[in-house]
Motif scaffolding. Structure first.
Motif, PDB file in Angstrom:
ATOM      1  N   THR B  99      54.292  20.591  65.543  1.00 36.70           N
ATOM      2  CA  THR B  99      53.073  21.592  65.440  1.00 36.70           C
ATOM      3  C   THR B  99      52.651  22.192  64.064  1.00 36.70           C
ATOM      4  N   PRO B 100      53.570  22.072  62.992  1.00 34.51           N
ATOM      5  CA  PRO B 100      53.406  22.408  61.958  1.00 34.51           C
ATOM      6  C   PRO B 100      52.327  21.506  61.202  1.00 34.51           C
ATOM      7  N   VAL B 101      52.620  20.187  61.421  1.00 31.34           N
ATOM      8  CA  VAL B 101      51.904  19.184  60.900  1.00 31.34           C
ATOM      9  C   VAL B 101      50.269  19.233  61.332  1.00 31.34           C
ATOM     10  N   GLU B 102      50.464  19.429  62.770  1.00 32.03           N
ATOM     11  CA  GLU B 102      48.872  19.460  63.403  1.00 32.03           C
ATOM     12  C   GLU B 102      48.341  20.852  62.886  1.00 32.03           C
ATOM     13  N   ALA B 103      48.979  22.016  62.823  1.00 31.51           N
ATOM     14  CA  ALA B 103      48.447  23.040  62.310  1.00 31.51           C
ATOM     15  C   ALA B 103      48.090  23.048  60.674  1.00 31.51           C
ATOM     16  N   ASN B 104      48.958  22.364  59.867  1.00 36.26           N
ATOM     17  CA  ASN B 104      48.601  22.280  58.563  1.00 36.26           C
ATOM     18  C   ASN B 104      47.712  21.615  58.325  1.00 36.26           C
ATOM     19  N   SER B 232      33.013  27.831  64.847  1.00 34.45           N
ATOM     20  CA  SER B 232      32.789  27.171  66.119  1.00 34.45           C
ATOM     21  C   SER B 232      33.625  25.721  66.170  1.00 34.45           C
ATOM     22  N   LEU B 233      33.488  24.968  64.916  1.00 32.69           N
ATOM     23  CA  LEU B 233      34.093  23.649  64.950  1.00 32.69           C
ATOM     24  C   LEU B 233      35.694  23.682  65.126  1.00 32.69           C
ATOM     25  N   LEU B 234      35.943  24.798  64.286  1.00 33.40           N
ATOM     26  CA  LEU B 234      37.607  24.988  64.282  1.00 33.40           C
ATOM     27  C   LEU B 234      38.004  25.474  65.862  1.00 33.40           C
ATOM     28  N   LEU B 235      37.293  26.225  66.297  1.00 37.38           N
ATOM     29  CA  LEU B 235      37.702  26.805  67.736  1.00 37.38           C
ATOM     30  C   LEU B 235      37.744  25.519  68.809  1.00 37.38           C
ATOM     31  N   LYS B 236      36.898  24.643  68.764  1.00 39.91           N
ATOM     32  CA  LYS B 236      37.238  23.488  69.661  1.00 39.91           C
ATOM     33  C   LYS B 236      38.190  22.502  69.370  1.00 39.91           C
ATOM     34  N   LYS B 237      38.772  22.521  68.138  1.00 37.64           N
ATOM     35  CA  LYS B 237      39.927  21.876  67.514  1.00 37.64           C
ATOM     36  C   LYS B 237      41.395  22.570  67.865  1.00 37.64           C
ATOM     37  N   LEU B 238      41.174  23.832  68.363  1.00 41.48           N
ATOM     38  CA  LEU B 238      42.488  24.348  68.305  1.00 41.48           C
ATOM     39  C   LEU B 238      43.078  23.996  69.703  1.00 41.48           C
ATOM     40  N   PRO B 239      44.718  23.684  69.396  1.00 36.59           N
ATOM     41  CA  PRO B 239      45.349  23.513  70.476  1.00 36.59           C
ATOM     42  C   PRO B 239      45.632  24.817  71.175  1.00 36.59           C
ATOM     43  N   GLN B 240      46.196  24.403  72.609  1.00 31.13           N
ATOM     44  CA  GLN B 240      46.549  25.875  73.237  1.00 31.13           C
ATOM     45  C   GLN B 240      48.196  26.124  72.772  1.00 31.13           C
TER      46      GLN B 240
END
Lengths: 181, 241
Positions: B99-104, B232-240
């Protein structure tokens, strides 16, 4: 009070009964002795001795009179045996307060000749199967002649009486021969 | 009274009081009776001894079986504990490594330090603290900038510093401090409010708290506020979460 099924179990050779008893009490009993300063191996030996004592007491009709539960009675015997064991090793038992009753664990409460018992044991071991079976039914299972017939082991009461007399006579004679010889 | 019956009753502990008295009388006065009793008692005890010996051997077998079961249970317990440990470690690795890799990565794709809109550095600026702090900030020396910004904040003479302090914290990876400093509830200026929300949402993205980030981002998008397109773009990329 010890349930009559348990007393009958101890009077029997029922493998399932002994296995179940062993599984039920082994852990608690051994831990009980370990807490009193007895190593595990010796605690297991004492556990075995106690089961044998219970069997003996069942045969001697002593379990019928017990007023406490089986577990309390078993642990009371265990405490006595542990005390004897440590006394032999000249060690002292770790005293932990309990409400266990005092229980007599010696075999002979009546006067009896150990030598005579050993001779009888030797003679019985070479007796025929029929005699041995009859003696066990009578002396250990506590069956009356009527009950032996009812169980279907014998034709009628006379047959049982006659066979019992024959077996006892045979035993007496072999003992007399040994004594005189 | 039948002597043989008395002995039989004695052996089964079923003598009545009267029979018991007679039994003891005979024991004291009749040697033949006593010898006969000893013979019967001897038979009973000999048979008991034989049964006891047989049971003794069986008990040794039961103990061996008990030890085997105990050993199997111990092994099974160890295997279970080891498996549970491995699974827990895997879960931890999955949670804190992947997750941190993805989050970062998400954070780095969207983060740029907050633009200095409060204290533009001009030639005429005489406050050396402002010049030093924001020069360091704009040059990307966030540790130094943070030190000076906190010094300025300590004097109580400067306003609006939280945005830059929070941004500097984010830039050096101190996410928890950034989340605290960038609290939108402390912001009264409505124009600044959405800048705080944007940077706090990025703080939540960096710490993988996607649900918290999502609430802020959705607000930015709904209000078409600061960075609403990027939000808006970031919202679409957020994982659950």
């Amino acid at each position: 009070m010890i349930e009559s099924e348990v007393i009958l179990g101890f009077r029997s050779e029922d493998e399932a009964f002994y296995k179940n008893f062993y599984k039920t009490y082994r852990k608690d009993f051994v831990n009980f002795l370990i807490k009193r300063g007895i190593p595990e191996t010796e605690s297991v030996e004492i556990f075995h001795e106690c089961i044998i004592i219970l069997k003996r007491k069942a045969y001697l009709y002593e379990l019928d009179k017990v007023q406490v539960s089986l577990k309390t009675y078993l642990f009371a015997i265990g405490k006595n045996k542990a005390f004897d064991h440590l006394k032999k090793l000249q060690k002292s038992i770790i005293y932990l307060s309990d409400n266990l009753p005092e229980v007599e664990t010696d075999f002979t409460s009546e006067e009896n000749d150990q030598e005579l018992i050993q001779h009888i044991k030797d003679k019985i071991s070479v007796m025929g199967k029929a005699c041995k079976k009859l003696l066990i039914s009578f002396y250990l299972e506590g069956l009356t002649i009527k009950e032996m017939v009812k169980r279907g082991d014998y034709e009628n009461e006379n047959t049982v009486s006659a066979q019992k007399s024959r077996c006892l006579k045979q035993l007496r004679e072999s003992l007399t021969i040994q004594k005189n010889g | 009274m039948d002597k043989q019956k008395l002995i039989e009753q004695y052996l089964t502990k079923s003598l009545t009081k009267e029979e018991e008295r007679e039994f003891h009388r005979l024991m004291d006065s009749d040697p033949e009776f006593k010898a006969d009793l000893n013979f019967h008692l001897g038979i009973k005890k000999a048979l008991i001894l034989e049964k006891e010996e047989a049971l003794g051997s069986k008990l040794v077998g039961y103990e061996n079986a008990y030890q085997r079961t105990k050993s199997i249970q111990r092994t099974l317990f160890r295997i279970t504990v080891a498996a549970a440990l491995i699974i827990s470690m895997l879960l931890v690795v999955l949670k804190y490594n992947k997750t941190p890799v993805e989050a970062n990565q998400l954070f780095l794709s969207y983060f740029t330090p907050a633009e200095n809109i409060h204290y533009p550095i001009t030639r005429g600026e005489s406050d050396t603290l402002i010049v030093q702090a924001f020069t360091a900030y704009e040059q990307g020396q966030f540790d130094k900038a943070l030190e000076l910004l906190l010094l300025m904040q300590g004097t109580g003479q400067y306003e609006g510093l939280d945005l830059y302090i929070g941004s500097a914290y984010l830039a050096i990876g101190e996410v928890n401090n950034a989340i605290k400093v960038l609290n939108p509830n402390n912001v009264k200026d409505s124009l600044l409010l959405y800048r705080y929300k944007w940077y706090q949402s990025l703080s939540y993205v960096k710490s993988s708290e996607y649900d918290s980030a999502r609430i802020l981002l959705e607000d930015i998008v709904a209000k078409k506020a600061f960075k609403s397109e990027k939000a808006s773009l970031l919202l679409k990329k957020l994982p659950q979460d």
